[in-house]
Motif scaffolding. Structure first.
Motif, PDB file in Angstrom:
ATOM      1  N   ILE A  37       0.865  -1.186   0.000  1.00 40.91           N
ATOM      2  CA  ILE A  37       0.000   0.000   0.000  1.00 40.91           C
ATOM      3  C   ILE A  37       0.896   1.229   0.000  1.00 40.91           C
ATOM      4  CG2 ILE A  37      -1.722   1.328   1.276  1.00 40.91           C
ATOM      5  CD1 ILE A  37      -2.832  -1.337   2.323  1.00 40.91           C
ATOM      6  N   ASP A  38       0.756   2.039  -1.017  1.00 39.04           N
ATOM      7  CA  ASP A  38       1.566   3.250  -1.169  1.00 39.04           C
ATOM      8  C   ASP A  38       0.892   4.375  -0.380  1.00 39.04           C
ATOM      9  OD1 ASP A  38       3.022   5.473  -1.917  1.00 39.04           O
ATOM     10  OD2 ASP A  38       2.983   4.981  -4.066  1.00 39.04           O
ATOM     11  N   PHE A  39       1.263   4.490   0.898  1.00 39.32           N
ATOM     12  CA  PHE A  39       0.627   5.470   1.774  1.00 39.32           C
ATOM     13  C   PHE A  39       0.914   6.896   1.310  1.00 39.32           C
ATOM     14  CE2 PHE A  39      -0.081   7.888   5.704  1.00 39.32           C
ATOM     15  CZ  PHE A  39      -1.365   7.447   6.005  1.00 39.32           C
ATOM     16  N   THR A  40       2.101   7.136   0.768  1.00 34.63           N
ATOM     17  CA  THR A  40       2.448   8.468   0.270  1.00 34.63           C
ATOM     18  C   THR A  40       1.503   8.871  -0.861  1.00 34.63           C
ATOM     19  OG1 THR A  40       4.746   8.145   0.910  1.00 34.63           O
ATOM     20  CG2 THR A  40       4.302   9.876  -0.705  1.00 34.63           C
ATOM     21  N   ALA A  41       1.237   7.956  -1.782  1.00 30.83           N
ATOM     22  CA  ALA A  41       0.312   8.245  -2.882  1.00 30.83           C
ATOM     23  C   ALA A  41      -1.104   8.438  -2.362  1.00 30.83           C
ATOM     24  CB  ALA A  41       0.354   7.121  -3.911  1.00 30.83           C
ATOM     25  N   PHE A  46      -5.291  13.797  -1.536  1.00 34.27           N
ATOM     26  CA  PHE A  46      -6.134  14.743  -0.803  1.00 34.27           C
ATOM     27  C   PHE A  46      -5.384  16.038  -0.557  1.00 34.27           C
ATOM     28  CE2 PHE A  46      -7.237  10.400   0.425  1.00 34.27           C
ATOM     29  CZ  PHE A  46      -8.574  10.370   0.068  1.00 34.27           C
ATOM     30  N   ASP A  47      -6.145  17.132  -0.522  1.00 35.16           N
ATOM     31  CA  ASP A  47      -5.490  18.388  -0.157  1.00 35.16           C
ATOM     32  C   ASP A  47      -6.009  18.976   1.142  1.00 35.16           C
ATOM     33  OD1 ASP A  47      -7.872  19.670  -0.862  1.00 35.16           O
ATOM     34  OD2 ASP A  47      -7.001  20.793  -2.504  1.00 35.16           O
ATOM     35  N   THR A  48      -7.000  18.327   1.749  1.00 41.48           N
ATOM     36  CA  THR A  48      -7.554  18.774   3.030  1.00 41.48           C
ATOM     37  C   THR A  48      -8.013  17.547   3.800  1.00 41.48           C
ATOM     38  OG1 THR A  48      -8.380  20.790   1.956  1.00 41.48           O
ATOM     39  CG2 THR A  48      -9.319  20.247   4.108  1.00 41.48           C
ATOM     40  N   LEU A  49      -7.826  17.573   5.118  1.00 43.19           N
ATOM     41  CA  LEU A  49      -8.325  16.510   5.987  1.00 43.19           C
ATOM     42  C   LEU A  49      -9.323  17.108   6.962  1.00 43.19           C
ATOM     43  CD1 LEU A  49      -5.366  15.495   5.119  1.00 43.19           C
ATOM     44  CD2 LEU A  49      -5.515  14.077   7.127  1.00 43.19           C
ATOM     45  N   VAL A  50     -10.387  16.351   7.257  1.00 44.01           N
ATOM     46  CA  VAL A  50     -11.331  16.735   8.305  1.00 44.01           C
ATOM     47  C   VAL A  50     -11.449  15.562   9.264  1.00 44.01           C
ATOM     48  CG1 VAL A  50     -12.614  18.404   6.891  1.00 44.01           C
ATOM     49  CG2 VAL A  50     -13.378  16.031   6.962  1.00 44.01           C
ATOM     50  N   MET A  51     -11.542  15.876  10.553  1.00 40.26           N
ATOM     51  CA  MET A  51     -11.653  14.826  11.561  1.00 40.26           C
ATOM     52  C   MET A  51     -12.323  15.369  12.803  1.00 40.26           C
ATOM     53  SD  MET A  51      -7.676  14.515  12.881  1.00 40.26           S
ATOM     54  CE  MET A  51      -7.048  14.310  11.236  1.00 40.26           C
ATOM     55  N   TYR A  72      -0.107  15.124   8.213  1.00 42.74           N
ATOM     56  CA  TYR A  72       0.589  14.740   6.976  1.00 42.74           C
ATOM     57  C   TYR A  72       0.904  15.947   6.100  1.00 42.74           C
ATOM     58  CZ  TYR A  72      -1.218  10.225   8.501  1.00 42.74           C
ATOM     59  OH  TYR A  72      -1.537   9.127   9.244  1.00 42.74           O
ATOM     60  N   GLY A  73       1.048  17.122   6.729  1.00 42.83           N
ATOM     61  CA  GLY A  73       1.383  18.336   5.999  1.00 42.83           C
ATOM     62  C   GLY A  73       0.227  18.929   5.207  1.00 42.83           C
ATOM     63  N   LYS A  74      -0.978  18.449   5.449  1.00 40.23           N
ATOM     64  CA  LYS A  74      -2.167  18.930   4.727  1.00 40.23           C
ATOM     65  C   LYS A  74      -3.008  19.796   5.658  1.00 40.23           C
ATOM     66  CE  LYS A  74      -1.435  15.999   1.276  1.00 40.23           C
ATOM     67  NZ  LYS A  74      -1.392  16.292  -0.134  1.00 40.23           N
ATOM     68  N   PRO A  75      -3.646  20.848   5.119  1.00 42.20           N
ATOM     69  CA  PRO A  75      -4.568  21.608   5.957  1.00 42.20           C
ATOM     70  C   PRO A  75      -5.577  20.659   6.602  1.00 42.20           C
ATOM     71  CG  PRO A  75      -4.277  22.689   3.847  1.00 42.20           C
ATOM     72  CD  PRO A  75      -3.596  21.352   3.746  1.00 42.20           C
TER      73      PRO A  75
END
Length: 186
Positions: A37-41, A46-51, A72-75
């Motif tokens: 599983i290519d976790f980096t890919a 995604f360019d935004t995460l919500v949680m 992961y460096g994403k907004p």
């Protein structure tokens, strides 16, 4: 006149075979690190995460913190009525209604939005008809109890788009498009 397509909200999550996304205490040590599983890919999609706050708490406990720029460096937007935003400068903490925030995000230019967790936030956004894709990495383990993939509530109809077996760990990635109900927008 061209219109910009709406960004998609993707619930990408690992689940035990019996439908739990974490142990009772939020643990996920049962999820194998599959080298295929290519976790980096995956993250790059995604360019935004919500949680939700509970998922964010687990990230802080198990991942050792959040870097500048977000998870992961994403907004990253964390929905919480109890966290002090000033104490979490690398993410956006908001007490706003998640459905309103995500509906606004979907109208903004950008890439897909990763609904990172958890199950309660998934339920809330699904009930608001804001989730477009459900991707479940089914892990071959039975936990017996834990945090459910989705809390009880309305049905959600899905259409299978793809499946992939990772034979090294027995993980199966299932990708579903959400089938909108006849009386919902979109």
């Amino acid at each position: 006149m061209s219109t910009t397509p709406l960004r998609r909200v993707v619930y990408q999550v690992a689940s035990s075979l019996d439908g739990f996304i974490a142990t009772e205490d939020g643990g996920y040590d049962w999820i194998p690190m599959d080298p295929d599983i290519d976790f980096t890919a995956l993250v790059a999609r995604f360019d935004t995460l919500v949680m939700g706050r509970l998922t964010y708490d687990v990230m802080l406990r198990h991942e050792g913190g959040v870097s500048e720029g977000g998870v992961y460096g994403k907004p990253t937007i964390v929905f919480s009525r109890t966290l002090d935003p000033a104490a979490h400068p690398n993410v956006t903490v908001t007490a706003e209604d998640p459905a309103a925030v995500v509906a606004r995000l979907k109208r903004e230019p950008g890439g897909d939005i990763w609904l990172f967790g958890g199950g309660a936030l998934f339920r809330q956004l699904a009930d608001a008809h804001l989730v477009d894709v459900v991707e479940i990495a089914v892990i071959p383990v039975l936990l017996g109890s834990g945090i459910p993939l989705m809390p009880r509530g309305n049905r959600m109809k899905l259409a299978l788009r793809a499946s992939q077996l990772y034979s090294g760990t027995g993980t199966v990635l299932l990708t579903y498009d959400v089938v909108p109900a006849a009386n919902t927008p979109g």
